[in-house]
Write a protein that holds these residues in place. Structure first.
Motif, PDB file in Angstrom:
ATOM      1  N   PRO A 118       0.829  -1.203   0.000  1.00 16.85           N
ATOM      2  CA  PRO A 118       0.000   0.000   0.000  1.00 16.85           C
ATOM      3  C   PRO A 118       0.874   1.267   0.000  1.00 16.85           C
ATOM      4  O   PRO A 118       2.039   1.213   0.382  1.00 16.85           O
ATOM      5  CB  PRO A 118      -0.795  -0.113   1.303  1.00 16.85           C
ATOM      6  N   PRO A 119       0.306   2.397  -0.398  1.00 13.93           N
ATOM      7  CA  PRO A 119       1.114   3.612  -0.508  1.00 13.93           C
ATOM      8  C   PRO A 119       1.550   4.180   0.843  1.00 13.93           C
ATOM      9  O   PRO A 119       0.905   3.954   1.868  1.00 13.93           O
ATOM     10  CB  PRO A 119       0.180   4.591  -1.227  1.00 13.93           C
ATOM     11  N   ILE A 120       2.648   4.913   0.812  1.00 17.18           N
ATOM     12  CA  ILE A 120       3.104   5.666   1.987  1.00 17.18           C
ATOM     13  C   ILE A 120       2.136   6.827   2.228  1.00 17.18           C
ATOM     14  O   ILE A 120       1.714   7.502   1.295  1.00 17.18           O
ATOM     15  CB  ILE A 120       4.519   6.226   1.755  1.00 17.18           C
ATOM     16  N   GLU A 121       1.799   7.057   3.480  1.00 21.05           N
ATOM     17  CA  GLU A 121       0.935   8.184   3.820  1.00 21.05           C
ATOM     18  C   GLU A 121       1.661   9.271   4.610  1.00 21.05           C
ATOM     19  O   GLU A 121       1.244  10.424   4.599  1.00 21.05           O
ATOM     20  CB  GLU A 121      -0.286   7.706   4.607  1.00 21.05           C
ATOM     21  N   LYS A 122       2.742   8.896   5.279  1.00 25.02           N
ATOM     22  CA  LYS A 122       3.449   9.870   6.113  1.00 25.02           C
ATOM     23  C   LYS A 122       4.956   9.770   5.906  1.00 25.02           C
ATOM     24  O   LYS A 122       5.521   8.683   5.893  1.00 25.02           O
ATOM     25  CB  LYS A 122       3.129   9.646   7.596  1.00 25.02           C
ATOM     26  N   MET A 123       5.597  10.924   5.748  1.00 26.97           N
ATOM     27  CA  MET A 123       7.049  10.992   5.803  1.00 26.97           C
ATOM     28  C   MET A 123       7.441  11.017   7.280  1.00 26.97           C
ATOM     29  O   MET A 123       6.706  11.559   8.109  1.00 26.97           O
ATOM     30  CB  MET A 123       7.530  12.261   5.096  1.00 26.97           C
ATOM     31  N   ASP A 124       8.589  10.454   7.608  1.00 27.70           N
ATOM     32  CA  ASP A 124       8.989  10.468   9.018  1.00 27.70           C
ATOM     33  C   ASP A 124      10.504  10.576   9.149  1.00 27.70           C
ATOM     34  O   ASP A 124      11.233  10.657   8.149  1.00 27.70           O
ATOM     35  CB  ASP A 124       8.449   9.238   9.761  1.00 27.70           C
ATOM     36  N   ALA A 125      10.976  10.564  10.371  1.00 26.02           N
ATOM     37  CA  ALA A 125      12.383  10.814  10.670  1.00 26.02           C
ATOM     38  C   ALA A 125      13.311   9.725  10.147  1.00 26.02           C
ATOM     39  O   ALA A 125      14.532   9.931  10.116  1.00 26.02           O
ATOM     40  CB  ALA A 125      12.568  10.967  12.181  1.00 26.02           C
ATOM     41  N   THR A 126      12.768   8.601   9.707  1.00 20.70           N
ATOM     42  CA  THR A 126      13.607   7.541   9.140  1.00 20.70           C
ATOM     43  C   THR A 126      14.393   8.050   7.941  1.00 20.70           C
ATOM     44  O   THR A 126      15.496   7.568   7.651  1.00 20.70           O
ATOM     45  CB  THR A 126      12.743   6.335   8.718  1.00 20.70           C
ATOM     46  N   LEU A 127      13.851   9.039   7.247  1.00 14.54           N
ATOM     47  CA  LEU A 127      14.526   9.584   6.070  1.00 14.54           C
ATOM     48  C   LEU A 127      15.872  10.222   6.425  1.00 14.54           C
ATOM     49  O   LEU A 127      16.755  10.323   5.573  1.00 14.54           O
ATOM     50  CB  LEU A 127      13.630  10.619   5.384  1.00 14.54           C
ATOM     51  N   SER A 128      16.033  10.629   7.671  1.00 14.15           N
ATOM     52  CA  SER A 128      17.278  11.269   8.090  1.00 14.15           C
ATOM     53  C   SER A 128      18.465  10.317   8.051  1.00 14.15           C
ATOM     54  O   SER A 128      19.623  10.752   8.114  1.00 14.15           O
ATOM     55  CB  SER A 128      17.134  11.863   9.494  1.00 14.15           C
ATOM     56  N   THR A 129      18.187   9.018   7.926  1.00 13.71           N
ATOM     57  CA  THR A 129      19.280   8.040   7.851  1.00 13.71           C
ATOM     58  C   THR A 129      19.921   8.003   6.462  1.00 13.71           C
ATOM     59  O   THR A 129      20.978   7.401   6.288  1.00 13.71           O
ATOM     60  CB  THR A 129      18.772   6.627   8.199  1.00 13.71           C
ATOM     61  N   LEU A 130      19.290   8.654   5.499  1.00 12.68           N
ATOM     62  CA  LEU A 130      19.777   8.610   4.113  1.00 12.68           C
ATOM     63  C   LEU A 130      20.796   9.730   3.889  1.00 12.68           C
ATOM     64  O   LEU A 130      20.575  10.673   3.124  1.00 12.68           O
ATOM     65  CB  LEU A 130      18.596   8.730   3.145  1.00 12.68           C
ATOM     66  N   LYS A 131      21.912   9.615   4.558  1.00  6.40           N
ATOM     67  CA  LYS A 131      22.922  10.682   4.570  1.00  6.40           C
ATOM     68  C   LYS A 131      23.554  10.923   3.199  1.00  6.40           C
ATOM     69  O   LYS A 131      23.927  12.045   2.874  1.00  6.40           O
ATOM     70  CB  LYS A 131      24.030  10.345   5.572  1.00  6.40           C
ATOM     71  N   ALA A 132      23.692   9.888   2.401  1.00  9.65           N
ATOM     72  CA  ALA A 132      24.358  10.029   1.103  1.00  9.65           C
ATOM     73  C   ALA A 132      23.393  10.356  -0.036  1.00  9.65           C
ATOM     74  O   ALA A 132      23.830  10.635  -1.151  1.00  9.65           O
ATOM     75  CB  ALA A 132      25.113   8.742   0.768  1.00  9.65           C
ATOM     76  N   CYS A 133      22.120  10.364   0.250  1.00 11.01           N
ATOM     77  CA  CYS A 133      21.107  10.496  -0.799  1.00 11.01           C
ATOM     78  C   CYS A 133      21.106  11.886  -1.434  1.00 11.01           C
ATOM     79  O   CYS A 133      20.947  12.894  -0.747  1.00 11.01           O
ATOM     80  CB  CYS A 133      19.723  10.181  -0.228  1.00 11.01           C
ATOM     81  N   LYS A 134      21.254  11.909  -2.747  1.00 12.13           N
ATOM     82  CA  LYS A 134      21.171  13.161  -3.510  1.00 12.13           C
ATOM     83  C   LYS A 134      19.833  13.289  -4.236  1.00 12.13           C
ATOM     84  O   LYS A 134      19.416  14.399  -4.553  1.00 12.13           O
ATOM     85  CB  LYS A 134      22.314  13.231  -4.527  1.00 12.13           C
ATOM     86  N   HIS A 135      19.210  12.159  -4.513  1.00 11.67           N
ATOM     87  CA  HIS A 135      17.935  12.137  -5.235  1.00 11.67           C
ATOM     88  C   HIS A 135      16.988  11.192  -4.505  1.00 11.67           C
ATOM     89  O   HIS A 135      17.206   9.985  -4.472  1.00 11.67           O
ATOM     90  CB  HIS A 135      18.165  11.674  -6.680  1.00 11.67           C
ATOM     91  N   LEU A 136      15.929  11.773  -3.934  1.00  8.35           N
ATOM     92  CA  LEU A 136      14.939  10.984  -3.207  1.00  8.35           C
ATOM     93  C   LEU A 136      13.602  11.045  -3.934  1.00  8.35           C
ATOM     94  O   LEU A 136      13.084  12.135  -4.199  1.00  8.35           O
ATOM     95  CB  LEU A 136      14.762  11.520  -1.782  1.00  8.35           C
ATOM     96  N   SER A 137      13.055   9.889  -4.254  1.00 11.78           N
ATOM     97  CA  SER A 137      11.739   9.841  -4.889  1.00 11.78           C
ATOM     98  C   SER A 137      10.718   9.220  -3.952  1.00 11.78           C
ATOM     99  O   SER A 137      10.844   8.068  -3.532  1.00 11.78           O
ATOM    100  CB  SER A 137      11.782   9.038  -6.187  1.00 11.78           C
ATOM    101  N   LEU A 138       9.682   9.999  -3.663  1.00 14.25           N
ATOM    102  CA  LEU A 138       8.538   9.540  -2.884  1.00 14.25           C
ATOM    103  C   LEU A 138       7.250   9.728  -3.692  1.00 14.25           C
ATOM    104  O   LEU A 138       6.155   9.782  -3.135  1.00 14.25           O
ATOM    105  CB  LEU A 138       8.441  10.325  -1.571  1.00 14.25           C
ATOM    106  N   SER A 139       7.379   9.806  -4.986  1.00  9.97           N
ATOM    107  CA  SER A 139       6.221  10.079  -5.836  1.00  9.97           C
ATOM    108  C   SER A 139       5.266   8.884  -5.884  1.00  9.97           C
ATOM    109  O   SER A 139       5.615   7.764  -5.535  1.00  9.97           O
ATOM    110  CB  SER A 139       6.680  10.431  -7.256  1.00  9.97           C
TER     111      SER A 139
END
Length: 279
Positions: A118-139
Motif C-alpha cells: 500500500p502507498p506511503i501516507e506519512k514521511m517520518d524521521a527515518t529519512l534522516s538516515t539517508l545521509k548520502a542520498c542526492k535524489h529521493l523519490s517519494l512520488s
C-alpha cells in the motif's frame, strides 16, 4: 508530472503533460469498457488497484456484487482486505528498496521509494538516515504533508509528484542543498515557504491548484531558479494559447519570475523577455 520520462519518477515536458491531460479528458482513465456498459465481469487482467479505485469512487453507491457478480463472490473478500491494508511506512519502503536493489540505502545517492503498495501516507524521521542520498523519490503515494528532511545533508533532487500535498513546508533542513523540486500532480494552491530555498534551480509543479499570478511573485526572489513547469494549473488552463511564444500568459509569468530560461518546457525567447520588462 513526475512520471513520464523516468517511469514513476521523472519530469515531463509541456507537450507530454498536455498529451496526458488530453487523453484523460478523452476517457483513457475512465472505467473499463465492460463496466461502463453495465456488464457483470471486469476485463481479464484488470489491475486490482484500479478496481479498488472504481469501487471506491465511481461505483461507490452500487453494490459490488451487482457490478462484478460471480467475480466478486470468488475474489471480493481478499480484494477488499488488500484495500484496507495499513499504509507502508518509510522504514518498510526503505527495506523494500534495499531488498529489491541489493544495497544499503544509507549509502545510496539515489533512493527510490515511489509507488509503494500500500502507498506511503506519512514521511517520518527515518529519512534522516539517508545521509548520502542526492535524489529521493517519494512520488505516487498518498502523502498529505511534507515532513522535516533534516539530516539529509546531501539532498539535491526531491520528487514528490502524484501525492496529496497541499502546502510547501518543512524544507528548511535541505535548503542549503536542494536544487530541484518535483511536485506535480498535487493540491498546492499557495507558493509559500520558498524564500529559504536559495539553491533551487528547477521547480516542476504542473497539475496543481495555483490560480493567481500574484503567487508567482514569491518565486521572483529565487535568483537561481531557471526552469518552471506550471502546465495545467488554473493560471495555465484558463489562459489563451499558453504555449505560444509571447502569449500574455508567458509574459505575465516572466514579469514576475524574470530569471527563468525555460517555462513549461519551452526556452524563453528574447522578445518575450523584453515584453515582460514593460508589461
Amino acid at each position: 508530472c513526475d512520471s513520464s520520462t523516468h517511469s514513476h519518477d521523472g519530469p515531463c515536458t509541456a507537450r507530454e503533460a498536455f498529451s496526458r491531460e488530453r487523453q484523460a479528458s478523452a476517457g483513457d482513465f475512465s472505467l473499463p469498457r465492460p463496466l461502463a456498459c453495465g456488464l457483470r465481469h471486469p476485463p481479464r487482467g484488470t489491475p486490482s488497484l484500479f478496481l479498488d479505485s472504481c469501487i471506491s469512487t465511481s461505483l461507490a453507491r452500487v453494490p459490488v456484487s451487482v457490478v462484478f457478480g460471480p467475480w466478486e463472490r470468488r475474489h471480493g473478500r481478499a480484494h477488499r482486505a488488500r484495500a484496507m491494508s495499513k499504509p507502508t511506512t518509510v522504514k518498510e519502503a526503505i527495506k523494500n528498496f534495499e531488498t529489491e536493489k541489493g544495497v544499503v540505502a544509507a549509502n545510496e545517492e539515489k533512493v527510490l521509494l515511489f509507488a509503494q503498495v500500500p502507498p506511503i501516507e506519512k514521511m517520518d524521521a527515518t529519512l534522516s538516515t539517508l545521509k548520502a542520498c542526492k535524489h529521493l523519490s517519494l512520488s505516487t503515494n498518498n502523502i498529505e504533508k511534507i515532513s522535516s528532511l533534516s539530516g539529509m545533508d546531501s539532498l539535491m533532487i526531491l520528487s514528490l509528484g502524484k501525492n496529496l500535498i497541499k502546502k510547501i513546508e518543512n524544507l528548511d533542513g535541505v535548503a542549503d542543498t536542494l536544487e530541484e523540486l518535483w511536485i506535480s500532480y498535487n493540491l498546492v494552491e499557495k507558493l509559500a515557504n520558498f524564500e529559504k530555498l536559495t539553491k533551487l534551480r528547477v521547480l516542476y509543479m504542473s497539475n496543481n491548484k495555483v490560480a493567481s499570478m500574484d503567487e508567482l511573485n514569491k518565486l521572483g526572489e529565487l535568483d537561481g531558479l531557471r526552469e518552471l513547469l506550471l502546465v495545467n494549473n488554473p493560471i495555465y488552463s484558463e489562459a489563451e494559447e499558453p504555449l505560444q511564444l509571447c502569449s500574455d500568459y508567458r509574459v505575465q509569468v516572466l514579469k514576475r519570475v524574470p530569471q527563468l530560461v525555460k517555462l513549461d518546457g519551452i526556452p524563453v525567447d528574447g522578445e518575450e523577455r523584453e515584453l515582460a520588462k514593460t508589461a
